[in-house]
Scaffold this motif. Structure first.
Motif, PDB file in Angstrom:
ATOM      1  N   ALA A  36       0.818  -1.216   0.000  1.00  0.00           N
ATOM      2  CA  ALA A  36       0.000   0.000   0.000  1.00  0.00           C
ATOM      3  C   ALA A  36       0.850   1.263   0.000  1.00  0.00           C
ATOM      4  O   ALA A  36       0.412   2.298  -0.488  1.00  0.00           O
ATOM      5  CB  ALA A  36      -0.934   0.003   1.203  1.00  0.00           C
ATOM      6  N   SER A  37       2.052   1.159   0.514  1.00  0.00           N
ATOM      7  CA  SER A  37       2.898   2.360   0.566  1.00  0.00           C
ATOM      8  C   SER A  37       3.226   2.884  -0.822  1.00  0.00           C
ATOM      9  O   SER A  37       3.511   4.065  -0.985  1.00  0.00           O
ATOM     10  CB  SER A  37       4.179   2.078   1.361  1.00  0.00           C
ATOM     11  OG  SER A  37       4.985   1.147   0.668  1.00  0.00           O
ATOM     12  N   ASP A  38       3.156   2.035  -1.838  1.00  0.00           N
ATOM     13  CA  ASP A  38       3.423   2.450  -3.215  1.00  0.00           C
ATOM     14  C   ASP A  38       2.148   2.744  -4.002  1.00  0.00           C
ATOM     15  O   ASP A  38       2.219   3.065  -5.186  1.00  0.00           O
ATOM     16  CB  ASP A  38       4.219   1.359  -3.955  1.00  0.00           C
ATOM     17  CG  ASP A  38       5.600   1.147  -3.355  1.00  0.00           C
ATOM     18  OD1 ASP A  38       6.152   2.109  -2.799  1.00  0.00           O
ATOM     19  OD2 ASP A  38       6.098   0.010  -3.430  1.00  0.00           O
ATOM     20  N   ALA A  39       0.994   2.611  -3.358  1.00  0.00           N
ATOM     21  CA  ALA A  39      -0.283   2.769  -4.049  1.00  0.00           C
ATOM     22  C   ALA A  39      -0.730   4.224  -4.075  1.00  0.00           C
ATOM     23  O   ALA A  39      -0.154   5.095  -3.412  1.00  0.00           O
ATOM     24  CB  ALA A  39      -1.335   1.907  -3.357  1.00  0.00           C
ATOM     25  N   SER A  40      -1.783   4.456  -4.825  1.00  0.00           N
ATOM     26  CA  SER A  40      -2.363   5.803  -4.896  1.00  0.00           C
ATOM     27  C   SER A  40      -2.966   6.179  -3.547  1.00  0.00           C
ATOM     28  O   SER A  40      -3.236   5.318  -2.702  1.00  0.00           O
ATOM     29  CB  SER A  40      -3.442   5.845  -5.977  1.00  0.00           C
ATOM     30  OG  SER A  40      -4.565   5.068  -5.574  1.00  0.00           O
TER      31      SER A  40
END
Length: 99
Positions: free
Chosen positions: A29-33
């Motif tokens: 999730a840290s790389d998600a929008s």
């Protein structure tokens, strides 16, 4: 027949397994929008409430006298089964956000 300590260890192991799954999903999730992060955070908050409830039940069993824990176990088993489905569904919903 399972001893109280074996039962408590089983519950702890399941919670630890779920926590590891969620840690992996948090990393993703840290790389998600921002939208996905917000949805993941919401799901995680719901799971935290379920976790806390299970942890309280686990602690009650762990603290119970040896001759009383079986009665608590029956109640915990029902709740555990209910929450297990909810946790699995929540984890699956979070995973689907990355598909």
């Amino acid at each position: 027949m399972q001893t109280k300590n074996e039962y408590v260890a089983k519950l702890k192991a399941q919670l630890d397994e779920w926590e590891a799954d969620l840690a992996h999903l948090r990393d993703k999730a840290s790389d998600a929008s921002d939208d996905v992060k917000e949805k993941v955070d919401h799901q995680m908050a719901e799971l935290k409430l379920k976790w806390d409830e299970l942890a309280v039940r686990r602690d009650r069993i762990a603290d119970a006298a040896d001759d009383k824990w079986e009665a608590l176990k029956d109640e915990a088993e029902e709740k555990w089964a209910e929450v297990k489905v909810g946790v699995k569904d929540s984890i699956d919903r979070i995973k689907s956000m990355f598909s």
